[in-house]
Design a protein around this motif. Structure first.
Motif, PDB file in Angstrom:
ATOM      1  N   VAL A 129       0.839  -1.207   0.000  1.00 20.50           N
ATOM      2  CA  VAL A 129       0.000   0.000   0.000  1.00 20.50           C
ATOM      3  C   VAL A 129       0.868   1.248   0.000  1.00 20.50           C
ATOM      4  CG1 VAL A 129      -1.666   1.340   1.351  1.00 20.50           C
ATOM      5  CG2 VAL A 129      -1.992  -1.118   1.045  1.00 20.50           C
ATOM      6  N   ASP A 130       1.914   1.264   0.831  1.00 21.09           N
ATOM      7  CA  ASP A 130       2.806   2.425   0.883  1.00 21.09           C
ATOM      8  C   ASP A 130       3.476   2.665  -0.464  1.00 21.09           C
ATOM      9  OD1 ASP A 130       2.175   2.873   3.487  1.00 21.09           O
ATOM     10  OD2 ASP A 130       3.965   1.923   4.322  1.00 21.09           O
ATOM     11  N   SER A 131       3.917   1.598  -1.118  1.00 19.97           N
ATOM     12  CA  SER A 131       4.575   1.746  -2.408  1.00 19.97           C
ATOM     13  C   SER A 131       3.619   2.317  -3.453  1.00 19.97           C
ATOM     14  CB  SER A 131       5.125   0.401  -2.875  1.00 19.97           C
ATOM     15  OG  SER A 131       6.096  -0.091  -1.973  1.00 19.97           O
ATOM     16  N   LEU A 132       2.395   1.796  -3.477  1.00 19.28           N
ATOM     17  CA  LEU A 132       1.406   2.295  -4.427  1.00 19.28           C
ATOM     18  C   LEU A 132       1.059   3.754  -4.145  1.00 19.28           C
ATOM     19  CD1 LEU A 132      -1.051  -0.744  -4.701  1.00 19.28           C
ATOM     20  CD2 LEU A 132       0.362   0.195  -6.529  1.00 19.28           C
ATOM     21  N   ALA A 133       0.885   4.080  -2.857  1.00 13.74           N
ATOM     22  CA  ALA A 133       0.508   5.448  -2.490  1.00 13.74           C
ATOM     23  C   ALA A 133       1.586   6.442  -2.909  1.00 13.74           C
ATOM     24  CB  ALA A 133       0.246   5.536  -0.987  1.00 13.74           C
ATOM     25  N   ARG A 134       2.851   6.077  -2.726  1.00 10.15           N
ATOM     26  CA  ARG A 134       3.936   6.970  -3.120  1.00 10.15           C
ATOM     27  C   ARG A 134       4.027   7.119  -4.640  1.00 10.15           C
ATOM     28  NH1 ARG A 134       6.918   4.119   0.716  1.00 10.15           N
ATOM     29  NH2 ARG A 134       8.062   3.074  -0.965  1.00 10.15           N
ATOM     30  N   ALA A 135       3.551   6.111  -5.342  1.00  8.82           N
ATOM     31  CA  ALA A 135       3.634   6.150  -6.802  1.00  8.82           C
ATOM     32  C   ALA A 135       2.594   7.082  -7.423  1.00  8.82           C
ATOM     33  CB  ALA A 135       3.478   4.739  -7.381  1.00  8.82           C
ATOM     34  N   TYR A 136       1.513   7.364  -6.691  1.00  7.26           N
ATOM     35  CA  TYR A 136       0.473   8.241  -7.230  1.00  7.26           C
ATOM     36  C   TYR A 136       0.972   9.677  -7.229  1.00  7.26           C
ATOM     37  CZ  TYR A 136      -2.694   4.267  -6.631  1.00  7.26           C
ATOM     38  OH  TYR A 136      -3.282   3.041  -6.705  1.00  7.26           O
ATOM     39  N   ASN A 137       0.738  10.381  -8.323  1.00  6.16           N
ATOM     40  CA  ASN A 137       1.154  11.779  -8.393  1.00  6.16           C
ATOM     41  C   ASN A 137       0.077  12.691  -7.795  1.00  6.16           C
ATOM     42  OD1 ASN A 137      -0.874  12.109 -10.383  1.00  6.16           O
ATOM     43  ND2 ASN A 137       0.571  11.575 -12.011  1.00  6.16           N
ATOM     44  N   GLN A 138       0.358  13.976  -7.763  1.00  5.83           N
ATOM     45  CA  GLN A 138      -0.543  14.938  -7.136  1.00  5.83           C
ATOM     46  C   GLN A 138      -1.886  14.989  -7.852  1.00  5.83           C
ATOM     47  OE1 GLN A 138       0.077  16.435  -4.409  1.00  5.83           O
ATOM     48  NE2 GLN A 138      -1.380  18.144  -4.232  1.00  5.83           N
ATOM     49  N   GLU A 139      -1.870  14.915  -9.166  1.00  6.55           N
ATOM     50  CA  GLU A 139      -3.121  14.981  -9.927  1.00  6.55           C
ATOM     51  C   GLU A 139      -4.018  13.795  -9.612  1.00  6.55           C
ATOM     52  OE1 GLU A 139      -4.631  15.041 -14.603  1.00  6.55           O
ATOM     53  OE2 GLU A 139      -2.514  15.323 -14.112  1.00  6.55           O
ATOM     54  N   GLN A 140      -3.458  12.589  -9.523  1.00  4.86           N
ATOM     55  CA  GLN A 140      -4.246  11.414  -9.174  1.00  4.86           C
ATOM     56  C   GLN A 140      -4.805  11.522  -7.761  1.00  4.86           C
ATOM     57  OE1 GLN A 140      -0.999   8.653 -10.136  1.00  4.86           O
ATOM     58  NE2 GLN A 140      -2.373   7.624 -11.591  1.00  4.86           N
ATOM     59  N   ALA A 141      -3.992  12.055  -6.838  1.00  5.83           N
ATOM     60  CA  ALA A 141      -4.443  12.196  -5.458  1.00  5.83           C
ATOM     61  C   ALA A 141      -5.591  13.195  -5.346  1.00  5.83           C
ATOM     62  CB  ALA A 141      -3.278  12.628  -4.572  1.00  5.83           C
ATOM     63  N   VAL A 142      -5.491  14.301  -6.062  1.00 10.20           N
ATOM     64  CA  VAL A 142      -6.556  15.303  -6.031  1.00 10.20           C
ATOM     65  C   VAL A 142      -7.829  14.742  -6.646  1.00 10.20           C
ATOM     66  CG1 VAL A 142      -7.272  17.551  -6.943  1.00 10.20           C
ATOM     67  CG2 VAL A 142      -4.979  17.257  -6.001  1.00 10.20           C
ATOM     68  N   ARG A 143      -7.699  13.965  -7.723  1.00  9.42           N
ATOM     69  CA  ARG A 143      -8.870  13.362  -8.342  1.00  9.42           C
ATOM     70  C   ARG A 143      -9.569  12.402  -7.374  1.00  9.42           C
ATOM     71  NH1 ARG A 143      -6.705  12.092 -12.750  1.00  9.42           N
ATOM     72  NH2 ARG A 143      -6.143   9.911 -12.372  1.00  9.42           N
ATOM     73  N   GLU A 144      -8.784  11.631  -6.636  1.00  6.22           N
ATOM     74  CA  GLU A 144      -9.356  10.720  -5.650  1.00  6.22           C
ATOM     75  C   GLU A 144     -10.087  11.503  -4.557  1.00  6.22           C
ATOM     76  OE1 GLU A 144     -10.278   7.130  -3.706  1.00  6.22           O
ATOM     77  OE2 GLU A 144      -9.438   7.467  -5.709  1.00  6.22           O
ATOM     78  N   LEU A 145      -9.478  12.584  -4.091  1.00 10.56           N
ATOM     79  CA  LEU A 145     -10.100  13.402  -3.056  1.00 10.56           C
ATOM     80  C   LEU A 145     -11.390  14.031  -3.557  1.00 10.56           C
ATOM     81  CD1 LEU A 145     -10.078  14.669  -0.275  1.00 10.56           C
ATOM     82  CD2 LEU A 145      -8.496  16.418  -1.125  1.00 10.56           C
ATOM     83  N   ARG A 146     -11.386  14.490  -4.801  1.00 11.82           N
ATOM     84  CA  ARG A 146     -12.607  15.073  -5.369  1.00 11.82           C
ATOM     85  C   ARG A 146     -13.732  14.051  -5.445  1.00 11.82           C
ATOM     86  NH1 ARG A 146      -9.538  18.382 -10.201  1.00 11.82           N
ATOM     87  NH2 ARG A 146      -9.337  20.387  -9.118  1.00 11.82           N
ATOM     88  N   GLU A 147     -13.393  12.835  -5.858  1.00 18.98           N
ATOM     89  CA  GLU A 147     -14.416  11.788  -5.940  1.00 18.98           C
ATOM     90  C   GLU A 147     -14.992  11.466  -4.570  1.00 18.98           C
ATOM     91  OE1 GLU A 147     -12.498   8.540  -7.844  1.00 18.98           O
ATOM     92  OE2 GLU A 147     -12.431   9.491  -9.828  1.00 18.98           O
ATOM     93  N   ARG A 148     -14.136  11.450  -3.552  1.00 19.96           N
ATOM     94  CA  ARG A 148     -14.604  11.169  -2.190  1.00 19.96           C
ATOM     95  C   ARG A 148     -15.512  12.286  -1.688  1.00 19.96           C
ATOM     96  NH1 ARG A 148     -13.593   5.883  -0.251  1.00 19.96           N
ATOM     97  NH2 ARG A 148     -11.783   5.111  -1.409  1.00 19.96           N
ATOM     98  N   LEU A 149     -15.119  13.535  -1.922  1.00 14.47           N
ATOM     99  CA  LEU A 149     -15.936  14.670  -1.493  1.00 14.47           C
ATOM    100  C   LEU A 149     -17.264  14.702  -2.233  1.00 14.47           C
ATOM    101  CD1 LEU A 149     -13.194  17.461  -1.296  1.00 14.47           C
ATOM    102  CD2 LEU A 149     -14.405  16.419   0.619  1.00 14.47           C
ATOM    103  N   LEU A 150     -17.232  14.394  -3.515  1.00 15.25           N
ATOM    104  CA  LEU A 150     -18.461  14.376  -4.300  1.00 15.25           C
ATOM    105  C   LEU A 150     -19.410  13.302  -3.787  1.00 15.25           C
ATOM    106  CD1 LEU A 150     -19.987  15.546  -6.699  1.00 15.25           C
ATOM    107  CD2 LEU A 150     -18.845  13.896  -8.169  1.00 15.25           C
ATOM    108  N   ALA A 151     -18.869  12.143  -3.389  1.00 17.30           N
ATOM    109  CA  ALA A 151     -19.710  11.076  -2.858  1.00 17.30           C
ATOM    110  C   ALA A 151     -20.347  11.478  -1.533  1.00 17.30           C
ATOM    111  CB  ALA A 151     -18.876   9.805  -2.681  1.00 17.30           C
ATOM    112  N   ILE A 152     -19.608  12.231  -0.709  1.00 23.75           N
ATOM    113  CA  ILE A 152     -20.129  12.639   0.600  1.00 23.75           C
ATOM    114  C   ILE A 152     -21.219  13.703   0.459  1.00 23.75           C
ATOM    115  CG2 ILE A 152     -19.517  13.841   2.742  1.00 23.75           C
ATOM    116  CD1 ILE A 152     -16.820  12.430   2.655  1.00 23.75           C
ATOM    117  N   PHE A 153     -21.010  14.670  -0.430  1.00 25.44           N
ATOM    118  CA  PHE A 153     -21.922  15.815  -0.521  1.00 25.44           C
ATOM    119  C   PHE A 153     -22.829  15.764  -1.746  1.00 25.44           C
ATOM    120  CE2 PHE A 153     -18.510  17.347   2.209  1.00 25.44           C
ATOM    121  CZ  PHE A 153     -19.226  17.960   3.227  1.00 25.44           C
ATOM    122  N   ARG A 154     -22.872  14.641  -2.419  1.00 27.96           N
ATOM    123  CA  ARG A 154     -23.715  14.529  -3.609  1.00 27.96           C
ATOM    124  C   ARG A 154     -25.178  14.842  -3.267  1.00 27.96           C
ATOM    125  NH1 ARG A 154     -22.534  11.766  -8.034  1.00 27.96           N
ATOM    126  NH2 ARG A 154     -20.959  10.539  -6.896  1.00 27.96           N
TER     127      ARG A 154
END
Length: 325
Positions: free
Chosen positions: A53-78
């Motif tokens: 998990v740590d290796s995969l997490a470090r491999a994700y770039n900033q754009e992928q991380a922001v996209r994941e965060l946006r999807e999570r926020l959208l799911a919460i406040f949809r």
């Protein structure tokens, strides 16, 4: 684990916190610690789930991380009910925000520390036409980096679980159990970070943008942001669901329908541009118009609405001959 606790026990030491506060954190950081189906712990020269998990997490770039965060926020406040707001924009730049006259948009803004709303969002609000069609959710704490890292780990754990599902890993497999536990713990930490980060809701009023504290309450690990926002704005008298009585009609005539005759589109436009107007179900104004026309309180002619008062009809006599003598 019980054996480890027993080895670490000594007079004066509180062993009640060893399991969760010490051993659990150690197990989450140790890359070569494994467990068998009986729960026994051992080391071997193969990286475990945490390392993966740590290796995969470090491999994700900033754009992928922001996209994941946006999807999570959208799911919460949809928006599900679509009563109070109809659109969600998670973490947009100010120049990416576009408002619509017939929809309220909830903008989830990245906190950058300090008090108040970011200046670029205030500038956007001051320059927009539809001032009554936006609310901003943000907060004073700069925990954005924590959210990004939590989003990376959630994405990584989901990737591992998807791989295990593709490999048809048995449900009783220790690694699968550990992955599910790790996902739950990481999700709990992510929700805590969300709750601590997005705490201020800024909404339009006749006095300008005002803010209120949004207390996120998770019910059985489920959070419906829309319900929380509606509850808060109802308390602040910005949202109302009382739209079928004369009070709502009188408020409409006082704040929107201020002339004797107005085009209906102008009344709808004023609802979108007047920050003093309350939010309500999107169809409430059209339902009010139809009801007033049906009751002859208002009259319509070519798209123009006349709110009266109307003159009484002239008295007349109609003679219908029934017979002649």
């Amino acid at each position: 684990i019980p054996e480890l606790v027993a080895y670490l026990a000594e007079p004066g030491r509180d062993v009640s916190k060893l399991r969760d506060d010490v051993l659990a954190k150690y197990a989450g950081a140790a890359w070569y610690l494994h467990s068998n189906p009986d729960g026994k712990l051992f080391f071997k020269n193969v990286q475990n789930l945490n390392a993966r998990v740590d290796s995969l997490a470090r491999a994700y770039n900033q754009e992928q991380a922001v996209r994941e965060l946006r999807e999570r926020l959208l799911a919460i406040f949809r928006p599900v009910e679509n009563w109070c707001y109809q659109r969600v924009l998670p973490l947009p730049a100010a120049d990416e925000i576009e408002l619509e006259a017939d929809k309220v948009t909830l903008v989830i803004s990245e906190p950058r520390g300090g008090q108040g709303l970011r200046q670029e969002l205030r500038d956007f609000y001051d320059g927009t036409t539809y001032r009554n069609r936006v609310a901003f959710l943000t907060g004073p704490r700069d925990t954005y980096a924590t959210l990004i890292e939590a989003g990376k780990r959630l994405r990584a754990i989901q990737h591992v679980l998807d791989e295990m599902a593709a490999e048809k890993t048995p449900d009783n497999d220790p690694q699968l159990t550990l992955a599910r536990d790790l996902q739950e713990k990481t999700l709990h930490g992510f929700r805590s970070a969300i709750r601590e980060t997005f705490t201020s809701l800024w909404y339009p009023t006749g006095e300008g943008l005002l803010n209120a504290d949004l207390l996120m309450e998770f019910d059985s690990n489920r959070y419906r942001g829309e319900e929380q926002v509606i509850k808060l704005l109802r308390e602040k008298m910005k949202f109302t669901d009382q739209t079928t009585d004369d009070t709502f009609r009188r408020k409409c005539e006082q704040r929107l329908f201020t002339a004797q005759v107005l085009p209906w589109r102008e009344i709808k436009l004023r609802a979108a541009t007047n920050p003093a107007w309350q939010w309500h179900h999107p169809n409430a104004l059209d339902a009010l118009r139809d009801d007033c026309l049906h009751k002859d309180i208002w009259r319509e002619d070519g798209g123009f609405i006349d709110k009266g008062p109307f003159p009484q009809p002239k008295t007349s006599v109609t003679v219908l001959e029934q017979g002649r003598d």
